[in-house]
Every structure is written in C-alpha cells, then in structure tokens.
Design an enzyme around this catalytic site. Structure first.
Site, short mmCIF file in Angstrom:
data_model
loop_
_atom_site.label_atom_id
_atom_site.label_comp_id
_atom_site.label_asym_id
_atom_site.label_seq_id
_atom_site.Cartn_x
_atom_site.Cartn_y
_atom_site.Cartn_z
CD GLU A 1 4.92 -1.78 -12.12
OE1 GLU A 1 5.36 -1.86 -10.96
OE2 GLU A 1 5.26 -2.54 -13.03
C1 LIG Z 1 -1.96 -6.19 -18.57
C2 LIG Z 1 -1.23 -6.55 -17.33
C3 LIG Z 1 0.15 -6.46 -17.31
C4 LIG Z 1 0.86 -6.81 -16.16
N1 LIG Z 1 2.23 -6.82 -16.19
C5 LIG Z 1 2.91 -7.41 -15.16
C6 LIG Z 1 4.31 -7.65 -15.25
O1 LIG Z 1 4.97 -7.30 -16.23
N2 LIG Z 1 4.91 -8.31 -14.23
C7 LIG Z 1 4.24 -8.72 -13.12
O2 LIG Z 1 4.84 -9.31 -12.24
N3 LIG Z 1 2.91 -8.49 -13.00
C8 LIG Z 1 2.23 -7.85 -13.99
N4 LIG Z 1 0.87 -7.64 -13.89
C9 LIG Z 1 0.18 -8.03 -12.67
C10 LIG Z 1 -0.30 -6.83 -11.87
O3 LIG Z 1 0.76 -6.14 -11.30
C11 LIG Z 1 -1.33 -7.35 -10.85
O4 LIG Z 1 -2.49 -7.68 -11.58
C12 LIG Z 1 -1.64 -6.35 -9.78
O5 LIG Z 1 -0.53 -6.20 -8.93
C13 LIG Z 1 -2.85 -6.74 -8.92
O6 LIG Z 1 -2.78 -8.06 -8.49
P1 LIG Z 1 -4.05 -9.01 -8.72
O7 LIG Z 1 -4.42 -8.92 -10.15
O8 LIG Z 1 -3.74 -10.35 -8.18
O9 LIG Z 1 -5.22 -8.36 -7.89
P2 LIG Z 1 -5.54 -8.62 -6.34
O10 LIG Z 1 -4.27 -8.50 -5.57
O11 LIG Z 1 -6.34 -9.85 -6.21
O12 LIG Z 1 -6.44 -7.35 -6.01
C14 LIG Z 1 -7.84 -7.30 -6.28
C15 LIG Z 1 -8.43 -6.08 -5.56
O13 LIG Z 1 -8.22 -6.20 -4.14
C16 LIG Z 1 -7.53 -5.08 -3.64
N5 LIG Z 1 -6.58 -5.51 -2.58
C17 LIG Z 1 -5.72 -6.56 -2.63
N6 LIG Z 1 -5.02 -6.62 -1.48
C18 LIG Z 1 -5.43 -5.59 -0.71
C19 LIG Z 1 -5.08 -5.11 0.58
N7 LIG Z 1 -4.12 -5.68 1.31
N8 LIG Z 1 -5.73 -4.02 1.07
C20 LIG Z 1 -6.68 -3.39 0.33
N9 LIG Z 1 -7.04 -3.81 -0.90
C21 LIG Z 1 -6.42 -4.88 -1.42
C22 LIG Z 1 -6.78 -4.49 -4.83
O14 LIG Z 1 -6.51 -3.09 -4.66
C23 LIG Z 1 -7.75 -4.76 -5.97
O15 LIG Z 1 -8.71 -3.75 -6.05
C24 LIG Z 1 0.15 -7.24 -15.00
C25 LIG Z 1 -1.25 -7.29 -15.03
C26 LIG Z 1 -1.93 -6.98 -16.17
C27 LIG Z 1 -3.42 -7.13 -16.19
#
Ligand SMILES: Cc1cc2nc3c(=O)[nH]c(=O)nc-3n(C[C@H](O)[C@H](O)[C@H](O)COP(=O)(O)OP(=O)(O)OC[C@H]3O[C@@H](n4cnc5c(N)ncnc54)[C@H](O)[C@@H]3O)c2cc1C
Length: 540
Positions: A416
């Site tokens: 989220e």
């Molecule tokens: C168990 C689980 C359930 C989930 N359920 C859903 C769901 O129902 N529907 C759905 O659509 N998604 C879902 N997700 C996805 C979840 O919302 C994403 O994993 C989350 O938004 C982070 O994206 P990412 O994993 O690609 O991390 P990334 O975006 O790659 O982030 C990695 C790190 O970089 C940092 N970062 C990234 N961009 C920036 C920036 N611009 N400035 C500063 N820091 C930054 C982040 O804070 C983080 O620490 C789920 C994930 C999990 C693991």
C-alpha cells in the site's frame, strides 16, 4: 497460544469518551458495546482459531485454482452470513451503514485475530468504495450488492514487475472493442486474494493503458475485470502462480495473467486516463486499513507477551529474593509498557482518522493517512519484535506463535505504498503544498490539549520549527529528511493522542482501567515522546 481477547473496553473508551461519540451518528454507548461484543466473539471464536493453521498450511495452487487453508472457506461463509462483510457500506447496496468510527475497531479485531483472513475483506472494501465513488450507476447495481454481502470479493491489480512504487510504468494493455468493452492483456504480480475458493466470483480492479494513451501516470485507466462474466462464462484471466512468502501465508499472493487467449473482457470505470486518480480512493482507504493492521497485530503480540510473562518463572525478585514470574522484572515491565503505550497511541490515531472520515474532514484524513500507515506499521515491527524478546528463546521457536506475528507484520511497511513513499506523500503533498498551514491549523485546534503537558508543548515547538525549516529546503533535501520528519511528527501526534485520552479520563470513576491508562500515558510522555527530538534533531 491462539487466544485473542478483543480490547473492547479500550475501543469503547476511545470512540465514546475520547472522541465523545462524535463519529457515531446516534449510536449510544450500550449499542457500541453490544456491536463490539458480537464482533469480538467472531474474531476470537471464529477467526483466531484458524490463524496458526493458516500460517502452517498456507494457500495451495493447482492448475490456476487456489485452495485456502483448512477452515478459511467455512469461516468466510459464517462471517458473511453474520453480516460482518457489509458493516461500512451503504444500505442501498445491502450494507449496514455503520460509521467508520465503528468499522475501524471492528476491522481491527479481524486483523488481530487473523491478518491473512482480514486481507480479503480489506481489499474488497477498497474495491467496493472505488466502484461506489467512480463507477456508473449500472456498475454499482451490477457489482456492489454481491461485494457488500461478500458473495463476491474485490481485488486491487496495480503492481507489475517493472511497476511497483512507480505505477507510471504500467504496461498492461486495454484495447477498446466495438461494444464499448475493452480487451485486457498483461501480467500483474503480488495480487492479494487474486484467486481463491472463498467466494463465487472475484472482481478485479485493474490498472491498464489504452491505445494511444499518454506515457507515464497520466495514461492509466481503471477497469473492472470479473473472473466470471455476466453469463457465468469464465473470463480470460488466470492465476499462474502463488508467491512463497515470509508471512501471511494464508493470504494468497497471486501472479495474475490477463488475456492469454485473446484478451480478458474489462469494463472502463469513469473516463480513460483517470485511472490512477480513481485508484487513489482505494489506496487511501486501504492505507488507513493497513495502519490499523499494524495496531491490530501489535496488540495481539502484546496480549500474548503479557500472558507469557505472567506464567514464566525465571530469576528472583530483587527485593525479596523469591523466585518470580518474569513480568515482575523491571526490564520486562519496560518492554511491556513500551508495547502497551505504542499500541494505545497508534489505536487512538487510527480511530481519529476514522472520526475525520465520518465528519467529512478530508484535509485531516489526508494529513493523518501517511502517518497512520507508516507509524503504526513501523510500530508493529518494534512491538512484534519486542514480543519475541519477552518470550526469550521460546519467542524464536515457531510453536509459541509469537514469531508468526513478527513475520506477518513485516509486510505492513511495504505494501500500500512503502513507508518511504508515505514520507514523500506527507512532506510534498500534505506539508509543502500549503507551507505547513494544514498541520499548523491542526496543532492550533488542539493547543489546549498540548498545553496540558510541558514536554509535549516543547516537542510541538520542535515540530513547528522543523516544518518551517522543511518547506525552505530543495526537493532533493526534502526527500532525504522526509522519513525522520514523518517519524518525529508521528511521535508528537501520538503524544497528542495520548493527551486526548488523559483529558477523557477525568470523567471516569477511579479503577484499574483509569490507573492503567494513566500509567501508560505517563510512560509515553517520559519514554516514547523524547524519540521525536532525536528524529527531528536533523532540523535543529
Ligand atoms: C504480500 C504482498 C501483497 C501485495 N498485495 C498487492 C495487491 O493486492 N495489489 C497490488 O497491486 N500490489 C500488491 N503488492 C505490491 C506492493 O504494493 C508493492 O510491493 C509495493 O508497492 C512496493 O513496490 P516494489 O515491491 O516494486 O518496491 P520498489 O518500488 O522497487 O521499492 C523498493 C525500495 O525503493 C524505495 N523507493 C521506490 N521508489 C522510490 C522513490 N521514488 N523515492 C524514494 N524511495 C523509493 C521504496 O520505498 C522501497 O524501499 C503486494 C506486495 C506483497 C509483497
């Protein structure tokens, strides 16, 4: 230990005394108690007992179908039959129209009892709210009654492998057909309850890009993509695999493939290219709920720690020399006091945001959302980890169950919108946009409460100073200090929340509840609030 005791007295105290029943739309204290009691029975009697088996078994994938852990399907049926799925929804669609001030404590109970189970209604609620806010009348009639009753569940399909925090990178395609529908093709990852066996249909809300849409976040549209179409025909979408996760094992986290056989039928919500804006309805709703999950799981870990520390005999009482339960050691008390006061502050802040939802104070909801989401979920890391510490070696052993809370809680600062993204949301959108005016008006409104505690008064001055310094920084500098700023402000907001409790206690008769509340408030002011100064030191 699988018992869960819903903290009904504290919940009732917050909504009827601290917030003076303002969000209750006429429900009196007895009705509040009766509803909380009934919900509490479902949480402790139906959902808590299947929490551990859910962790051990997880959900199982076979050829695109997902079987939930033993007992989940039956529990969901009973939960829906009791009307619990429909609590916050409008009567028009079969909902119970209860205010958010009631829905939050109820939801806290589901999440504390069984976070994996609780995720299904959490996402359904966000999906239904989005259709309610942005769908056509026809779409509302078509989907809402069954999503409200729980016969169908809703999901949120945002994430793709190259599009996590940066949803502007979404590649899923939507091609308009002659009949006004769209054919959706693409792959979504990490979709919570994207496939399961608890409901008759699954209504996916999918972000996708139409042909010729502008690049980036301005070219994303929102579609309703049901698993089964009107004529019960299976839509062209499938769960291709489940993730193997650190926690919330019973919640299926699905890779969803849309359109392997030509395209899944999707129905546009609202207008093309406004999808991200619409999805924010869902995300904001879900962000507060995730904060509440933090409070919930922290409370569950606290309850188990208090119980364990009261039973485990180890070491001697310093004064009497007698063998004693560990709860009598000052250091164990310190751990429990820390957990207790953090849960209390987090719960008050989360319910405060519910009150603002009920009152339509959307500015304050906006301000509180990143704080509740981040602070309550980071707090859950500390509390669930401390719970393991209270258990000593047994905390590290799965059998006691306390390790599950820490594993389950670990997702909360990630999904989220990661807590890092929340800090950017707070600083850029809620503070910088109005040069801190929204926060300052909030602080002015509670100046009498702040004035009741010297340490809080001093710390609030620190926040004002930090805010004035923040708005003068460059965007790069703000990004670098956004998280300590959010943390510092959150500890202060937690302090204000605790002083709201303090003010409400005066009307209560003396007794254990009042004494314990007072002790926790004092502990917060002395041992937790000073953390704000450390976080904000960077602005001095
Ligand atoms: C168990 C689980 C359930 C989930 N359920 C859903 C769901 O129902 N529907 C759905 O659509 N998604 C879902 N997700 C996805 C979840 O919302 C994403 O994993 C989350 O938004 C982070 O994206 P990412 O994993 O690609 O991390 P990334 O975006 O790659 O982030 C990695 C790190 O970089 C940092 N970062 C990234 N961009 C920036 C920036 N611009 N400035 C500063 N820091 C930054 C982040 O804070 C983080 O620490 C789920 C994930 C999990 C693991």
């Amino acid at each position: 230990m699988s018992e869960y005791t819903p903290p009904i007295e504290d919940m009732n105290f917050i909504i009827t005394q601290v917030f003076k029943g303002q969000g209750l739309g006429g429900l009196d204290e007895d009705m509040v108690d009766a509803i909380l009691e009934e919900a509490g029975k479902v949480a402790s009697g139906l959902l808590a007992p299947i929490n551990k088996i859910g962790d051990e078994q997880g959900s199982q994938w076979t050829d695109g179908e997902v079987k939930t852990a033993d007992g989940f399907k039956e529990a969901y049926k009973e939960y829906c039959a009791g009307g619990w799925n429909s609590v916050p929804f409008k009567e028009e669609y079969g909902g119970q129209n209860l205010p958010w001030s009631m829905a939050f404590p109820i939801q806290e109970m589901w999440q504390a009892a069984n976070m994996s189970f609780g995720l299904c209604p959490l996402l359904n609620q966000g999906a239904a709210e989005t259709i309610l806010a942005h769908g056509s009348d026809e779409q509302k009639q078509e989907y809402l009654p069954n999503m409200v009753s729980g016969l169908w569940t809703g999901t949120m399909n945002l994430t793709e492998s190259q599009a996590g925090s940066d949803l502007g990178e979404i590649k899923t395609k939507a091609v308009k057909q002659g009949d006004g529908t769209y054919l959706i093709t693409g792959q979504k990852i990490f979709i919570t309850f994207g496939e399961h066996d608890m409901s008759e249909n699954i209504i996916h809300l999918v972000l996708a890009r139409t042909q010729d849409a502008p690049t980036g976040s301005k070219g994303i549209s929102l579609f309703i993509v049901p698993k089964f179409l009107e004529d019960k025909k299976r839509n062209d979408l499938i769960c291709v695999s489940l993730e193997h996760k650190m926690g919330i094992h019973a919640s299926p986290t699905c890779t969803m493939s849309f359109g392997d056989n030509g395209g899944a039928t999707g129905y546009l919500v609202g207008e093309e290219n406004l999808g991200l804006k619409y999805m924010f309805t869902m995300m904001n709703n879900a962000r507060l709920s995730v904060g509440l999950q933090g409070v919930a799981i922290a409370d569950r870990a606290l309850q188990q720690s208090v119980s364990y520390a009261g039973d485990r005999i180890q070491g001697s009482d310093i004064t009497t020399g007698q063998k004693t339960e560990i709860i009598n050691h000052a250091d164990v008390q310190r751990m429990i006091n820390t957990m207790q006061t953090l849960v209390m502050a987090g719960r008050t802040l989360a319910y405060e945001s519910a009150l603002y939802l009920d009152q339509g104070k959307s500015d304050y909801v906006d301000l509180l959302t990143p704080i509740v989401k981040s602070w309550c979920t980071d707090m859950a890391q500390e509390v669930t980890s401390t719970a393991i510490q209270v258990h000593g070696g047994m905390g590290f052993i799965e059998e006691t169950g306390v390790a599950q809370y820490a594993r389950d809680a670990r997702i909360l600062p990630i999904y989220e919108g990661t807590n890092g993204i929340q800090a950017l949301d707070l600083t850029f959108r809620k503070i910088l946009k109005n040069d801190g005016a929204l926060l300052f008006s909030y602080l002015d409104e509670v100046k009498d409460i702040i004035a009741e505690n010297v340490q809080l008064q001093k710390t609030v001055e620190g926040v004002r100073h930090a805010t004035n310094a923040l708005v003068k920084k460059t965007p790069v500098e703000i990004s670098a200090v956004a998280t300590p700023y959010l943390n510092g402000l959150s500890y202060v907001m937690g302090g204000i929340a605790m002083m709201r409790r303090h003010a409400a206690l005066q009307a209560l008769d003396d007794g254990t509840f009042k004494t314990k509340q007072r002790e926790s408030i004092r502990f917060y002011m002395e041992s937790i609030l000073p953390r704000a100064e450390a976080e904000l030191f960077i602005f001095v």
